[in-house]
Design an enzyme around this catalytic site. Structure first.
Site, PDB file in Angstrom:
ATOM      1  N   ASN A 169       0.817  -1.229   0.000  1.00  0.00           N
ATOM      2  CA  ASN A 169       0.000   0.000   0.000  1.00  0.00           C
ATOM      3  C   ASN A 169       0.845   1.271   0.000  1.00  0.00           C
ATOM      4  OD1 ASN A 169       0.737  -0.765   2.608  1.00  0.00           O
ATOM      5  ND2 ASN A 169      -1.106   0.086   3.543  1.00  0.00           N
ATOM      6  N   GLU A 267       3.630  -3.801  12.559  1.00  0.00           N
ATOM      7  CA  GLU A 267       2.669  -2.756  12.221  1.00  0.00           C
ATOM      8  C   GLU A 267       1.595  -3.455  11.402  1.00  0.00           C
ATOM      9  OE1 GLU A 267       0.502  -0.503  11.043  1.00  0.00           O
ATOM     10  OE2 GLU A 267       1.860   0.458   9.621  1.00  0.00           O
ATOM     11  N   CYS A 301      -3.398   1.275   6.615  1.00  0.00           N
ATOM     12  CA  CYS A 301      -3.580   0.571   7.894  1.00  0.00           C
ATOM     13  C   CYS A 301      -4.293   1.473   8.908  1.00  0.00           C
ATOM     14  CB  CYS A 301      -2.237   0.116   8.438  1.00  0.00           C
ATOM     15  SG  CYS A 301      -1.019   1.425   8.433  1.00  0.00           S
ATOM     16  N   GLU A 478       7.240   3.521  14.880  1.00  0.00           N
ATOM     17  CA  GLU A 478       8.099   3.994  13.808  1.00  0.00           C
ATOM     18  C   GLU A 478       7.893   5.497  13.674  1.00  0.00           C
ATOM     19  OE1 GLU A 478       6.664   0.570  11.004  1.00  0.00           O
ATOM     20  OE2 GLU A 478       8.773   1.017  10.576  1.00  0.00           O
TER      21      GLU A 478
HETATM   22  P1  NAI Z   1       0.644  -9.970   3.909  1.00  0.00           P
HETATM   23  O1  NAI Z   1       0.814  -9.662   5.348  1.00  0.00           O
HETATM   24  O2  NAI Z   1       0.618 -11.411   3.534  1.00  0.00           O
HETATM   25  O3  NAI Z   1       1.839  -9.291   3.064  1.00  0.00           O
HETATM   26  C1  NAI Z   1       2.665  -8.239   3.548  1.00  0.00           C
HETATM   27  C2  NAI Z   1       4.129  -8.546   3.238  1.00  0.00           C
HETATM   28  O4  NAI Z   1       4.482  -9.762   3.907  1.00  0.00           O
HETATM   29  C3  NAI Z   1       4.439  -8.782   1.750  1.00  0.00           C
HETATM   30  O5  NAI Z   1       5.708  -8.264   1.452  1.00  0.00           O
HETATM   31  C4  NAI Z   1       4.482 -10.292   1.657  1.00  0.00           C
HETATM   32  O6  NAI Z   1       5.273 -10.762   0.593  1.00  0.00           O
HETATM   33  C5  NAI Z   1       5.109 -10.648   2.985  1.00  0.00           C
HETATM   34  N1  NAI Z   1       4.879 -12.032   3.416  1.00  0.00           N
HETATM   35  C6  NAI Z   1       3.824 -12.843   3.127  1.00  0.00           C
HETATM   36  N2  NAI Z   1       3.972 -14.052   3.709  1.00  0.00           N
HETATM   37  C7  NAI Z   1       5.155 -13.999   4.384  1.00  0.00           C
HETATM   38  C8  NAI Z   1       5.859 -14.933   5.204  1.00  0.00           C
HETATM   39  N3  NAI Z   1       5.386 -16.155   5.429  1.00  0.00           N
HETATM   40  N4  NAI Z   1       7.021 -14.533   5.776  1.00  0.00           N
HETATM   41  C9  NAI Z   1       7.507 -13.288   5.571  1.00  0.00           C
HETATM   42  N5  NAI Z   1       6.896 -12.370   4.786  1.00  0.00           N
HETATM   43  C10 NAI Z   1       5.730 -12.720   4.208  1.00  0.00           C
HETATM   44  O7  NAI Z   1      -0.649  -9.212   3.431  1.00  0.00           O
HETATM   45  P2  NAI Z   1      -1.494  -9.290   2.054  1.00  0.00           P
HETATM   46  O8  NAI Z   1      -1.882 -10.701   1.760  1.00  0.00           O
HETATM   47  O9  NAI Z   1      -0.759  -8.561   1.016  1.00  0.00           O
HETATM   48  O10 NAI Z   1      -2.808  -8.471   2.462  1.00  0.00           O
HETATM   49  C11 NAI Z   1      -3.816  -9.066   3.267  1.00  0.00           C
HETATM   50  C12 NAI Z   1      -4.466  -8.048   4.145  1.00  0.00           C
HETATM   51  O11 NAI Z   1      -3.509  -7.547   5.061  1.00  0.00           O
HETATM   52  C13 NAI Z   1      -5.018  -6.815   3.461  1.00  0.00           C
HETATM   53  O12 NAI Z   1      -6.285  -7.020   2.929  1.00  0.00           O
HETATM   54  C14 NAI Z   1      -5.026  -5.833   4.591  1.00  0.00           C
HETATM   55  O13 NAI Z   1      -6.187  -6.033   5.365  1.00  0.00           O
HETATM   56  C15 NAI Z   1      -3.805  -6.208   5.416  1.00  0.00           C
HETATM   57  N6  NAI Z   1      -2.647  -5.360   5.119  1.00  0.00           N
HETATM   58  C16 NAI Z   1      -2.273  -4.409   6.025  1.00  0.00           C
HETATM   59  C17 NAI Z   1      -1.238  -3.548   5.748  1.00  0.00           C
HETATM   60  C18 NAI Z   1      -0.829  -2.485   6.703  1.00  0.00           C
HETATM   61  O14 NAI Z   1      -0.411  -1.418   6.283  1.00  0.00           O
HETATM   62  N7  NAI Z   1      -0.847  -2.748   8.004  1.00  0.00           N
HETATM   63  C19 NAI Z   1      -0.507  -3.595   4.468  1.00  0.00           C
HETATM   64  C20 NAI Z   1      -0.930  -4.683   3.611  1.00  0.00           C
HETATM   65  C21 NAI Z   1      -1.973  -5.507   3.937  1.00  0.00           C
END
Ligand code: NAI
Ligand code: MG
Length: 497
Positions: A169, A267, A301, A478
């Site tokens: 994002n 976060e 977020c 952060e």
């Molecule tokens: P995600 O948490 O799976 O992905 C975020 C990051 O983690 C990406 O770089 C991904 O490649 C990495 N990742 C995924 N699996 C991993 C693992 N096993 N070990 C280490 N790194 C890993 O989130 P996703 O699937 O992109 O989005 C799902 C939901 O998460 C969204 O719909 C939203 O609700 C939330 N989200 C929240 C964010 C925030 O700013 N707090 C940012 C992105 C998503």
């Protein structure tokens, strides 16, 4: 918006891509091909078309990057004087401003956000490099009085090699808010950008080399979460992990860190309330709600995704906010309208499923409610600015993160009910309140469980203000002076004289 950016955006809209994009991983100061040779496409969410490819790192590549960061930690970066670290970071701020057009256009192309939003992110990131550049030579320890026979002092040491897992994002500003303080503290970094937004991280690493950062201090591993991300957070040489993303992946990361006793900053998500009391300036609250939920198409977020309104002003607030929502134009981020694209088809599907569920249950949709295409091209992944009115406290639309341009309205009958509603979810990231009553505003700041509270302007603050969550929104802070703490550890030295 400068002419340079507008011209580049026009050219890219025509050609469908940006020339000279990075091609490979970035290790030891240069582009490096992934060991497997496997590659993946990245898409322009505004058109739904692939515009570039990037390398998929595996555990072997990750090990190479971490070893490189470890060598730099013990070598070149260790002997770089703090004042020189400071100069490098400040030069990096200037380089980001020099390359504002390219970085902003690349960010829009990869993420889907509007060019305005991308430009804010790049400029905020330049400021973060300068802010932490200013801090790099001021991270000092203290002396501890033990009486005449002892000399006791502390040293603020870098924690070591740090891993940064970046979401899609805010690809640029999330990587920078982690690596700028880490580098200021004397740590080295290995970063894994998200699968759908790998480009700007690679561009930033190349710029850091140009700014004078020694080879190996900042390495970038592109690839999937389950393969590259998981290998990175599990690597025994990684001493701290800064993770931004979903709650389940955050939990998995923390468990993996536990196996090698590394510290973590998490976060995670949010379902942040924006409270409007009876005495609020309703026009200001409407403007606040517009930014709270529609910035970055709601993929934030800390988005204000729950509008908690006192009953007396509920009808006026929803009517005015619905009118404002319907006036917003969605379209390709490079055309720079009001709302850009949703980052992926997967995320668009998640948003749509939530809103369809509301419709199926007969909830009142006060604005929007559907996925749409760019009206000019009939392409791309967009969602209308949407308001779901009068939803109950325990409804899953109130309890769960949607991560899209969907505001959920909750009606309350008193200040006390507003606080109860604000605190009713598993999350505690941000909270806003609109009221002319200073006492109520400050009581709310006291009573709400959140890492940051905004009074009469949702998102008020800046890179100088600490940011982070409580409970399922995570922990650690952060930005601001707090942002460097995770990257430092105290060594206490005591001598008998
Ligand atoms: P995600 O948490 O799976 O992905 C975020 C990051 O983690 C990406 O770089 C991904 O490649 C990495 N990742 C995924 N699996 C991993 C693992 N096993 N070990 C280490 N790194 C890993 O989130 P996703 O699937 O992109 O989005 C799902 C939901 O998460 C969204 O719909 C939203 O609700 C939330 N989200 C929240 C964010 C925030 O700013 N707090 C940012 C992105 C998503
Ligand atoms: Mg992309």
């Amino acid at each position: 918006m400068s002419d340079g950016i507008t011209q580049l955006a026009q050219d890219v809209l025509k050609s469908g891509t940006l020339t000279g994009l990075p091609q490979h991983l970035f290790i030891d100061g240069k582009p490096v091909k992934a060991a497997s040779g496997n590659r993946m496409e990245t898409f322009d969410p505004g058109s739904g078309r692939a515009f570039a490819q990037f390398d998929l790192a595996n555990a072997e590549d990750v090990n190479r990057a971490v070893q490189s960061s470890h060598k730099a930690l013990m070598g070149a970066w260790r002997i770089t004087k703090p004042a020189e670290r400071s100069a490098i970071l400040c030069r990096m701020g200037a380089l980001m401003r020099r390359d504002l057009a390219r970085l902003s256009v690349a960010e829009t192309l990869d993420s889907g956000k509007t060019l305005n939003e991308a430009q804010w992110d790049v400029l905020a990131s330049a400021r973060m490099f300068e802010y932490y550049g200013g801090l790099a030579d001021k991270l000092q320890g203290s002396t501890i009085p033990l009486g005449l026979d002892y000399l006791s002092y502390t040293i603020a040491e870098p924690v070591g090699v740090t891993a940064h897992i970046i979401p899609w994002n805010y690809p640029t500003s999330t990587i920078v808010r982690g690596i700028a303080p880490a580098l200021a503290a004397g740590c080295t970094v290995v970063c894994k950008p998200a699968e759908t937004t790998p480009m700007t991280a690679l561009m930033i690493a190349a710029l850091l080399t140009e700014a004078g950062l020694p080879d190996g201090v900042c390495n970038i591993i592109t690839g999937t979460g389950p393969e590259a991300g998981a290998a990175l957070v599990a690597h025994p040489l990684v001493r701290h992990i800064t993770f931004t993303g979903s709650v389940p992946t955050g939990i998995a990361t923390m468990k993996s860190a536990a196996d090698h006793v590394a510290s973590v900053t998490l976060e995670l998500g949010g379902k942040s309330p924006m409270v409007v009391l009876n005495d609020a300036d309703i026009d200001a609250a409407v403007e606040g709600a517009r930014w709270a939920i529609y910035s970055n198409a709601g993929q934030v977020c800390s988005a204000g995704s729950r509008l908690i309104v006192e009953r007396k002003v509920h009808a006026e607030m929803v009517e005015k906010f619905a009118k404002a929502s319907k006036s917003l134009r969605v379209g390709h981020g490079l055309r720079n309208l009001d709302i850009g694209a949703v980052n992926s088809l997967l995320q668009l599907g998640r948003i749509e499923a939530n809103v369809n569920d509301a419709k199926a249950r007969g909830l009142s949709i006060a604005a929007g409610g559907s996925s749409v295409h760019d009206p000019q091209t009939g392409k791309g992944w967009f969602f209308e600015p949407t308001i779901i009115d009068d939803v109950g406290l325990n409804d899953r639309l109130v309890q769960e993160e949607i991560f899209g341009p969907v505001m959920v309205v909750q009606v309350v009958d008193s200040y006390e009910e507003a606080v109860e509603a604000a605190n009713c979810t598993q999350f505690a990231l941000a909270a806003g309140i609109y009221t002319k009553d200073v006492t109520k505003a400050l009581r709310f700041a006291r009573d709400v469980d959140a890492g940051q509270v905004y009074i009469n302007e949702y998102y008020a603050g800046g890179i100088e203000v600490p940011f982070g969550g409580n409970r399922n929104s995570g922990f650690g802070r952060e930005k601001g002076l707090d942002g460097v703490k995770a990257y430092l550890r105290t060594k206490a030295v005591t001598a008998r004289l």
